[in-house]
Design an enzyme around this catalytic site. Structure first.
Site, mmCIF file in Angstrom:
data_model
loop_
_atom_site.group_PDB
_atom_site.id
_atom_site.type_symbol
_atom_site.label_atom_id
_atom_site.label_comp_id
_atom_site.label_asym_id
_atom_site.label_seq_id
_atom_site.Cartn_x
_atom_site.Cartn_y
_atom_site.Cartn_z
ATOM 1 C CG HIS A 78 -1.746 1.545 8.948
ATOM 2 N ND1 HIS A 78 -0.502 1.621 8.373
ATOM 3 C CD2 HIS A 78 -1.983 2.762 9.498
ATOM 4 C CE1 HIS A 78 -0.005 2.840 8.558
ATOM 5 N NE2 HIS A 78 -0.883 3.541 9.244
ATOM 6 C CG HIS A 89 -0.216 -0.175 2.528
ATOM 7 N ND1 HIS A 89 0.206 -1.412 2.985
ATOM 8 C CD2 HIS A 89 0.163 0.712 3.478
ATOM 9 C CE1 HIS A 89 0.800 -1.269 4.156
ATOM 10 N NE2 HIS A 89 0.799 0.009 4.481
#
Length: 379
Positions: A300, A62
């Protein structure tokens, strides 16, 4: 809530290397309208900072915190590479989950996926299947799954002015409401007397109406007597295979060691910890502390990696419970399981550390969380 659509899954892909795999994922994210074309460079930059490999054949590339302006809408693309992709440090990725996160709405889906993949046998299935539908079913599970977990929503503590029938009814109602049993289960549970295991702990189950594995627990505020026997807590089991035996084995250990008083004083989260962790040692030093996650986008992969790497530096066992999540304990040394907690900004995490360096580890975690776990807390 963000859903994993079939058209977001690409089975049978092939990549020459990690960069190529990330490139394919970024193209898919752009084609789906999640990002603009510059997001690829952000994903590659993120990979340079910290590897996005989670373990068990899974990677979640990501962008960086500074690239969120490139995200048009939150989305996920899943690529299956049956031949594997070298992710560095002798790590092979078979499932690559590309993430474009504009907010934290992807965390619940990611929690479902990473939680489902803790079983090595599932990873092998992911490598070998050729169907997007099957991949989706394996990744997020389905309502017919025979998996098992003990959830705090099935635990009721401190029931006032009760008797054994009250505890039976409470547990049966919780299991029925959760869709784990049918009406025939309730009828048998309420008519058959529970089994006295000793130390105030009672157990009951039904031969009928078990739909899905599950365990409900109810505890009285004050112990009472039933036919001259002490009653403090009742465990009711819906069982269709061997998976609930983990809980029953932990319960047996507590009974054998005469340690069931721990079940009678801890809250629901601690009860889950006691009945799901088969490696607990009551003689070890135990340190417990709660923290609030202040990172803008929750726990995250990047802050999770910082936390896990810190914990690994100490000689102790660490369990982490998201008090605002499903209440199930996660291994603090596993990045995959840490991310699977789905901790968002404002969520409370309870750390339970056992061992020689438990106190030192907790002090280090306190400092790290206060410092933003490697990123600006307000970003």
């Amino acid at each position: 809530m963000l859903q994993l659509a079939l058209n977001a899954i690409t089975p049978g892909a092939w990549a020459s290397d990690k960069k190529d795999a990330i490139r394919q994922v970024s193209i898919a994210l752009a084609a789906a309208g999640n990002v603009n074309g510059d997001y690829l460079e952000a994903m590659l930059e993120r990979e340079k900072q910290t590897s996005t490999y989670l373990g068990n054949g899974i990677a979640i590339p990501h962008g960086t915190i500074n690239s969120r302006h490139l995200v048009l809408k939150t989305g996920i693309q899943v690529f299956q590479f049956p031949d594997g992709v070298d992710w560095g440090e002798q790590q092979i990725a078979y499932i690559v989950i590309g993430i474009a996160a504009k907010s934290d709405e992807h965390l619940e889906l990611l929690r479902q996926i990473t939680h489902a993949l803790h079983d090595e046998s599932l990873t092998k299935k992911l490598k070998n299947t050729h169907s997007a539908k099957t991949l989706r079913s394996i990744l997020i599970g389905d309502q017919n799954s025979t998996s098992f977990s003990l959830d705090v929503s099935l635990i009721t503590t401190d029931i006032e002015n009760c008797n054994l029938i009250t505890l039976q009814a409470v547990n049966a109602g919780l299991l029925k409401k959760a869709g784990l049993v049918d009406s025939s289960f309730l009828s048998q549970i309420l008519s058959d007397p529970p089994l006295n295991l000793g130390q105030g702990i009672w157990l009951n189950e039904s031969s009928q109406g078990n739909l899905i594995n599950g365990i409900a627990i109810s505890r009285a505020t004050r112990p009472f007597n039933a036919e001259g026997e002490k009653v403090s807590l009742l465990i009711t089991v819906s069982i269709i295979d061997e998976k609930p035996l983990v809980v029953l084995n932990c319960l047996s250990r507590l009974l054998i060691n005469n340690e069931c008083d721990q079940l009678l004083h801890g809250d629901a989260y601690y009860i889950v910890e006691l009945l799901t962790n088969e490696t607990l040692d009551s003689k070890e030093l135990v340190i417990t502390k709660e923290f609030t996650i202040n990172n803008q986008h929750g726990l995250h992969a990047r802050p999770g990696a910082v936390l896990v790497n810190l914990i690994k530096g100490f000689n102790c066992k660490v369990s982490v419970i998201n008090l605002d999540g499903n209440g199930q304990p996660a291994n603090g040394r596993s990045l995959m399981k840490m991310v699977a907690l789905g901790a968002k900004k404002g969520h409370r995490l309870r750390f339970i550390a056992r061992g020689q360096e438990a106190q030192k580890m907790m002090l280090a975690v306190t400092e790290a969380i206060a410092g933003g776990l490697g990123e600006n807390k307000n970003e």
